[in-house]
Design a protein around this motif. Structure first.
Motif: not given
Length: 231
Positions: A63-73
């Motif tokens: 979940i954290t990785r998905l959150i970081l990816q979404s924030y970055a995009e």
């Protein structure tokens, strides 16, 4: 000495991590963040559940990785929009706010992951703060340079805003955000995100024939409240 190029094993590891995240995002769109399952992701990839743990340590890590990816995009989209806009404060604010809604409508499940209902049993780690700050960074300096300080009667509000001021000050070389600007940014951010969340939740059905012009008016009036445009 320059870093050596990744070897075949490292490349394979990165590729599998990418595939896991891609599969997780597909499941996110189907079941939502609360029901996201490492077992289902593994099954989608034709892997044993134990194999996924070589790349992702836990569901919380995923979940954290998905959150970081979404924030970055989302941050990248906001940066591109504001870079292409006129440098005038009102144009910067408008480009940023319109991009927030456009991205959310195109990626509602990614938006829900970072700005929706908290996921039961999950607490975002501290390393999500800077990526979240990057999303609003394109307009932080504009607001910081425009909004006056809070008055002495707002001491409790000023104290409550200290974590935001500190986080912004530590971001990307630091942004000197006064507590007046921090309050204004929090209010403006809440207006933008509140509208988007209500729209994504279907709460405007039967209430607005078209949310887009109403949102544009909200963006313009919020800019006026911030002092970025004449009333």
């Amino acid at each position: 000495m320059p870093d050596s190029a990744p070897n075949a094993r490292e490349l394979a590891h990165r590729e599998m991590e990418r595939r896991i995240l891609d599969a997780a995002r597909r499941h996110l769109a189907e079941v939502g963040p609360a029901q996201l399952s490492l077992r289902a992701v593994a099954r989608d990839l034709g892997l044993a559940s134990s194999a996924v743990y070589r790349y992702v340590s836990s569901r919380e890590d995923l979940i954290t990785r998905l959150i970081l990816q979404s924030y970055a995009e989302l941050a990248e989209a906001a940066e591109q929009a504001t870079a292409a806009a006129d440098p005038a404060p009102i144009a910067q604010w408008t480009a940023w706010a319109l991009t927030m809604r456009e991205w959310a409508l195109a990626r509602p499940y990614d938006w829900a992951l970072i700005y929706g209902t908290p996921i039961p049993g999950y607490a975002a780690p501290q390393d999500t703060v800077e990526p979240a700050t990057r999303v609003v960074a394109p307009v932080l300096r504009v607001v910081a340079a425009t909004v006056p300080e809070l008055g002495p009667e707002d001491a409790q509000t000023a104290a409550a805003l200290s974590p935001l001021v500190t986080a912004v000050g530590q971001f990307d070389g630091g942004v000197e955000l006064g507590r007046g600007a921090a309050y204004a940014m929090m209010a403006a951010w809440s207006a933008v995100h509140g509208f988007i969340n209500l729209e994504l939740g279907g709460h405007f059905v039967g209430v607005l024939s078209d949310p887009a012009p109403v949102y544009r008016t909200l963006v313009r009036r919020t800019a006026q409240d911030l002092g970025l445009a004449p009333a």
